[in-house]
Enzyme design. Sequence first.
Site, PDB file in Angstrom:
ATOM      1  N   GLU A  48       7.602   4.412   2.708  1.00  0.00           N
ATOM      2  CA  GLU A  48       7.988   3.081   2.223  1.00  0.00           C
ATOM      3  C   GLU A  48       8.621   2.346   3.399  1.00  0.00           C
ATOM      4  O   GLU A  48       9.698   2.744   3.860  1.00  0.00           O
ATOM      5  CB  GLU A  48       8.958   3.251   1.048  1.00  0.00           C
ATOM      6  CG  GLU A  48       9.310   1.976   0.346  1.00  0.00           C
ATOM      7  CD  GLU A  48       8.096   1.232  -0.201  1.00  0.00           C
ATOM      8  OE1 GLU A  48       7.157   1.883  -0.706  1.00  0.00           O
ATOM      9  OE2 GLU A  48       8.084  -0.003  -0.105  1.00  0.00           O
ATOM     10  N   CYS A  79      -0.046   3.408   7.933  1.00  0.00           N
ATOM     11  CA  CYS A  79       0.357   2.766   6.672  1.00  0.00           C
ATOM     12  C   CYS A  79       1.736   2.111   6.803  1.00  0.00           C
ATOM     13  O   CYS A  79       1.846   1.086   7.460  1.00  0.00           O
ATOM     14  CB  CYS A  79       0.270   3.766   5.537  1.00  0.00           C
ATOM     15  SG  CYS A  79       0.091   2.970   3.943  1.00  0.00           S
ATOM     16  N   ARG A 134      -1.575   2.659  -1.545  1.00  0.00           N
ATOM     17  CA  ARG A 134      -0.827   1.389  -1.556  1.00  0.00           C
ATOM     18  C   ARG A 134      -0.722   0.807  -0.140  1.00  0.00           C
ATOM     19  O   ARG A 134       0.360   0.471   0.352  1.00  0.00           O
ATOM     20  CB  ARG A 134       0.559   1.607  -2.182  1.00  0.00           C
ATOM     21  CG  ARG A 134       0.478   1.963  -3.667  1.00  0.00           C
ATOM     22  CD  ARG A 134       1.801   2.322  -4.289  1.00  0.00           C
ATOM     23  NE  ARG A 134       2.824   1.283  -4.092  1.00  0.00           N
ATOM     24  CZ  ARG A 134       2.886   0.127  -4.734  1.00  0.00           C
ATOM     25  NH1 ARG A 134       1.967  -0.177  -5.630  1.00  0.00           N
ATOM     26  NH2 ARG A 134       3.844  -0.723  -4.508  1.00  0.00           N
ATOM     27  N   HIS A 169      -4.452   7.040   6.056  1.00  0.00           N
ATOM     28  CA  HIS A 169      -3.673   8.247   6.397  1.00  0.00           C
ATOM     29  C   HIS A 169      -4.594   9.334   6.937  1.00  0.00           C
ATOM     30  O   HIS A 169      -4.956  10.251   6.180  1.00  0.00           O
ATOM     31  CB  HIS A 169      -2.989   8.790   5.138  1.00  0.00           C
ATOM     32  CG  HIS A 169      -1.913   7.927   4.603  1.00  0.00           C
ATOM     33  ND1 HIS A 169      -0.609   8.029   5.021  1.00  0.00           N
ATOM     34  CD2 HIS A 169      -1.938   6.944   3.689  1.00  0.00           C
ATOM     35  CE1 HIS A 169       0.125   7.145   4.374  1.00  0.00           C
ATOM     36  NE2 HIS A 169      -0.654   6.474   3.558  1.00  0.00           N
ATOM     37  N   GLU A 171      -3.830  11.798   8.568  1.00  0.00           N
ATOM     38  CA  GLU A 171      -3.136  13.096   8.474  1.00  0.00           C
ATOM     39  C   GLU A 171      -3.354  13.758   7.110  1.00  0.00           C
ATOM     40  O   GLU A 171      -3.037  14.922   6.941  1.00  0.00           O
ATOM     41  CB  GLU A 171      -1.634  12.917   8.775  1.00  0.00           C
ATOM     42  CG  GLU A 171      -0.791  12.279   7.678  1.00  0.00           C
ATOM     43  CD  GLU A 171      -0.973  10.768   7.511  1.00  0.00           C
ATOM     44  OE1 GLU A 171      -1.829  10.182   8.205  1.00  0.00           O
ATOM     45  OE2 GLU A 171      -0.269  10.191   6.667  1.00  0.00           O
TER      46      GLU A 171
HETATM   47  N1  GLN Z   1       3.234   0.391   0.357  1.00  0.00           N
HETATM   48  C1  GLN Z   1       4.025   1.008   1.388  1.00  0.00           C
HETATM   49  C2  GLN Z   1       4.878  -0.029   2.121  1.00  0.00           C
HETATM   50  O1  GLN Z   1       4.722  -1.175   1.913  1.00  0.00           O
HETATM   51  C3  GLN Z   1       3.147   1.743   2.373  1.00  0.00           C
HETATM   52  C4  GLN Z   1       2.455   2.876   1.683  1.00  0.00           C
HETATM   53  C5  GLN Z   1       2.162   4.051   2.552  1.00  0.00           C
HETATM   54  O2  GLN Z   1       2.713   4.218   3.636  1.00  0.00           O
HETATM   55  N2  GLN Z   1       1.320   4.933   2.044  1.00  0.00           N
HETATM   56  O3  GLN Z   1       5.683   0.321   2.905  1.00  0.00           O
END
Ligand code: GLN
Length: 199
Positions: A48, A79, A134, A169, A171
């Site tokens: 996050e 991400c 996400r 991702h 990984e």
């Molecule tokens: N939605 C997350 C964000 O805004 C990122 C999601 C993820 O790293 N898988 O930080």
Amino acid sequence: MRIGVLALQGGFAEHIRMLRSLQADTFEIRRREDALGRMDGLVLPGGESTAIGKLLKDLGLFGPLKERIRGGLPTFGTCAGMILLARRISGTDTAYFGAIDIEVKRNAFGRQLGSFFTEAPFKGIGTVPMTFIRAPYIERAAPEVEILSLADGHPVAARQRHVLATACHPELTADSRIHRYFIEQLCAAGAGRRDCLTL
Ligand code: GLN
């Protein structure tokens, strides 16, 4: 080859496993001291971005890492890591490292495509499996930024000199070619050593 993996929150263990499978020496970055030693590359995992960004600042890690990234330390963000590296985050005035000249949209694929798997061509590597959770995508990129891959019609991987960012991702797949690309093309090649970023 010594690669630091930011280990405050999110999917750092999977990055460490993959980097070790490629014979890279890895260590976790949790405290300010961890960010100050020898490092040939840095990985910012998913998770996050707001939580990681807050922890980075609370723990005194943000300043030293920003300086090193902007000074040329090869860095790979996935991400949330891509969001932390971006120069802009759509709809906000917030930005973190500002090390790659892209604007990213968070949670960009919407509810229906919130999490999905696909395969797509990745420049210089071939078709790779991609897991999105996400995820953001890139809404705008400066001409100096090389877009490396598209998914669902949107840019999802990019490189600007010593900085690599993917919305997916790698990984979490069994395919280590993107990590290998990072190690060989950015870290071993000394991608950031020539001059300083001028963002
Ligand atoms: N939605 C997350 C964000 O805004 C990122 C999601 C993820 O790293 N898988 O930080």
